[in-house]
Structures are given as structure tokens and as C-alpha cells.
Write a protein that holds these residues in place. Sequence first.
Motif, mmCIF file in Angstrom:
data_model
loop_
_atom_site.group_PDB
_atom_site.id
_atom_site.type_symbol
_atom_site.label_atom_id
_atom_site.label_comp_id
_atom_site.label_asym_id
_atom_site.label_seq_id
_atom_site.Cartn_x
_atom_site.Cartn_y
_atom_site.Cartn_z
ATOM 1 N N ALA A 272 10.230 17.430 -39.389
ATOM 2 C CA ALA A 272 11.152 16.314 -39.625
ATOM 3 C C ALA A 272 11.129 15.287 -38.493
ATOM 4 N N LYS A 273 11.002 15.744 -37.262
ATOM 5 C CA LYS A 273 11.020 14.828 -36.122
ATOM 6 C C LYS A 273 9.822 13.870 -36.149
ATOM 7 N N LEU A 274 8.621 14.410 -36.322
ATOM 8 C CA LEU A 274 7.429 13.553 -36.372
ATOM 9 C C LEU A 274 7.420 12.682 -37.625
ATOM 10 N N LEU A 275 7.875 13.232 -38.730
ATOM 11 C CA LEU A 275 7.934 12.471 -39.974
ATOM 12 C C LEU A 275 8.849 11.253 -39.813
ATOM 13 N N LYS A 276 9.980 11.457 -39.203
ATOM 14 C CA LYS A 276 10.920 10.364 -38.949
ATOM 15 C C LYS A 276 10.289 9.314 -38.034
ATOM 16 N N GLN A 277 9.565 9.772 -37.026
ATOM 17 C CA GLN A 277 8.887 8.873 -36.083
ATOM 18 C C GLN A 277 7.846 8.006 -36.804
ATOM 19 N N ARG A 278 7.044 8.632 -37.670
ATOM 20 C CA ARG A 278 6.008 7.893 -38.394
ATOM 21 C C ARG A 278 6.625 6.920 -39.402
ATOM 22 N N LYS A 279 7.699 7.328 -40.034
ATOM 23 C CA LYS A 279 8.371 6.433 -40.987
ATOM 24 C C LYS A 279 8.970 5.234 -40.267
ATOM 25 N N ARG A 280 9.492 5.453 -39.081
ATOM 26 C CA ARG A 280 10.036 4.353 -38.278
ATOM 27 C C ARG A 280 8.907 3.385 -37.889
ATOM 28 N N TYR A 281 7.759 3.937 -37.507
ATOM 29 C CA TYR A 281 6.593 3.104 -37.188
ATOM 30 C C TYR A 281 6.240 2.221 -38.392
ATOM 31 N N PHE A 282 6.121 2.838 -39.565
ATOM 32 C CA PHE A 282 5.731 2.074 -40.744
ATOM 33 C C PHE A 282 6.740 0.977 -41.054
ATOM 34 N N SER A 283 7.995 1.299 -41.008
ATOM 35 C CA SER A 283 9.042 0.321 -41.304
ATOM 36 C C SER A 283 8.965 -0.862 -40.336
ATOM 37 N N GLU A 284 8.816 -0.547 -39.072
ATOM 38 C CA GLU A 284 8.727 -1.582 -38.034
ATOM 39 C C GLU A 284 7.493 -2.470 -38.220
ATOM 40 N N PHE A 285 6.346 -1.841 -38.437
ATOM 41 C CA PHE A 285 5.100 -2.594 -38.549
ATOM 42 C C PHE A 285 4.954 -3.256 -39.915
ATOM 43 N N ASN A 286 5.548 -2.688 -40.942
ATOM 44 C CA ASN A 286 5.500 -3.313 -42.252
ATOM 45 C C ASN A 286 6.236 -4.646 -42.236
ATOM 46 N N SER A 287 7.278 -4.752 -41.424
ATOM 47 C CA SER A 287 7.988 -6.033 -41.320
ATOM 48 C C SER A 287 7.101 -7.100 -40.678
ATOM 49 N N VAL A 288 6.170 -6.698 -39.831
ATOM 50 C CA VAL A 288 5.239 -7.629 -39.176
ATOM 51 C C VAL A 288 4.286 -8.259 -40.198
ATOM 52 N N VAL A 289 4.009 -7.518 -41.289
ATOM 53 C CA VAL A 289 3.103 -8.029 -42.322
ATOM 54 C C VAL A 289 3.881 -8.433 -43.580
ATOM 55 N N ASP A 290 5.092 -8.928 -43.357
ATOM 56 C CA ASP A 290 5.943 -9.427 -44.443
ATOM 57 C C ASP A 290 6.132 -8.414 -45.576
ATOM 58 N N ASP B 249 -3.646 -9.646 -49.080
ATOM 59 C CA ASP B 249 -2.702 -9.432 -50.180
ATOM 60 C C ASP B 249 -1.931 -8.125 -49.979
ATOM 61 N N LEU B 250 -2.539 -7.207 -49.230
ATOM 62 C CA LEU B 250 -1.972 -5.882 -49.020
ATOM 63 C C LEU B 250 -2.519 -5.333 -47.702
ATOM 64 N N VAL B 251 -1.720 -4.524 -47.016
ATOM 65 C CA VAL B 251 -2.156 -3.868 -45.777
ATOM 66 C C VAL B 251 -1.920 -2.372 -45.935
ATOM 67 N N ILE B 252 -2.954 -1.571 -45.668
ATOM 68 C CA ILE B 252 -2.810 -0.120 -45.703
ATOM 69 C C ILE B 252 -2.732 0.381 -44.266
ATOM 70 N N PHE B 253 -1.642 1.067 -43.964
ATOM 71 C CA PHE B 253 -1.446 1.694 -42.660
ATOM 72 C C PHE B 253 -1.872 3.152 -42.787
ATOM 73 N N ILE B 254 -2.881 3.552 -42.023
ATOM 74 C CA ILE B 254 -3.422 4.914 -42.088
ATOM 75 C C ILE B 254 -3.055 5.632 -40.797
ATOM 76 N N ARG B 255 -2.249 6.662 -40.927
ATOM 77 C CA ARG B 255 -1.838 7.439 -39.747
ATOM 78 C C ARG B 255 -1.944 8.923 -40.052
ATOM 79 N N ASP B 256 -2.087 9.717 -39.016
ATOM 80 C CA ASP B 256 -2.035 11.170 -39.123
ATOM 81 C C ASP B 256 -0.658 11.614 -38.661
ATOM 82 N N LEU B 257 -0.083 12.569 -39.371
ATOM 83 C CA LEU B 257 1.192 13.123 -38.937
ATOM 84 C C LEU B 257 0.990 14.035 -37.727
#
Length: 186
Positions: A79-97, A64-72
Motif C-alpha cells: 500500500a505504501k509504494l502504491l500510494k507513492q506511485r499514484k501520487r507521482y502519476f497524479s502530480e505528473f499527469n497534471s503537467v501534461v494537462d 494526444d496522449l502520454v503513457i507513464f511507465i513505472r515499476d512498482l
Amino acid sequence: MKKIKIGLIGESPHDTKAIKNLLNQSLKEKVSFFEMVKNVRGSNLDDRRTKHFLRKNFELKQPDLVIFIRDLDALENDAKLLKQRKRYFSEFNSVVDKKGIYLLNIFEIEALILSDIESFNKYYKIDVNFTSNPMEQEEPKEFLRSNSKYKESDCPDLFKYLNINEIKNNCSYFNLFLDKFYTQIS
């Protein structure tokens, strides 16, 4: 009552089990946690094969829900790493609808431990003094190691004893995560 199925994906099994144990303190009757992808560590989460396994397991287990747990692995002003992690989440969140929510630990998951240093002290029967903002502590893992017998492998058991309200009060990123999490499962 049917339990809410929540998939967990993180940088280490210690992290996913720790978060499961922390959230289970008050939700054991309402939710059921499981690992979405096993034996994937650290930056291997970014791999295309991981994305493929995640999609297959998502379709198979239908959480019903997926929690993505990452360390910054940095402070929140990186800002650079934050942007990278946000891009990861956006990309992988699309994989789990788009059924995912993100728990991005500012520096590392050990910031959550620093947010409830009293429970940490009781667990190890020590007296570590920490009064700073846990989100501003660079390398919190090293801080804990240098002041105790802390090991990452202790996290799953240790997190059973941490006070979730204390963490929420002392760690703003976790507070924001909990607000989103509780909204999703209500």
C-alpha cells in the motif's frame, strides 16, 4: 489519416522502447510513439527538473496522449509504494494537462515477459517453465536472469515477439491498462 501522437515516459529507454514495440504490433498504422523525456532513469523521474522538461516537451510536441511507465518494485499489496506511485502519476499527469494514462508494472516490466513465457522461450531458444501468476512473482527480472541469458537491453527487441493477447490474458494490470489505452485512442 492522421496518426495519434503518443508520448512515452518511463524508468529506462529499454522500457519505453519495449512498450512501444509491443503496442506497435497492432497499431503501427494508427499511432506514432516518441519519448517525452530522454536520459532520465528510475527515481530521477520524480525530480522537479524532469517535471519541467516534461512540460516543455509536452508544449513543444503536443501529444494526444502520454503513457507513464513505472515499476512498482513490489507486489501489488504494498500500500505504501502504491500510494507513492499514484501520487507521482497524479502530480505528473497534471503537467501534461491530464492527457496521461498509467502503466504501473507490478513488480517490474519483466512481469509482462512472464505473462508470455512461450514467446520468451522461443526468443532465447530455451525451455523455462513458469505457470504462476506473473503479478505474484517477486523480482521477475532476477528469475529470468537466473533461468536464461536475459538482459534488460534485450527488452526492446524481445517485446516485438511477445503476444499482446497472451499478456492481456495472463496479466490483469496490463489488461486494465489496455482497456484504458484503447478507449483513449478510439
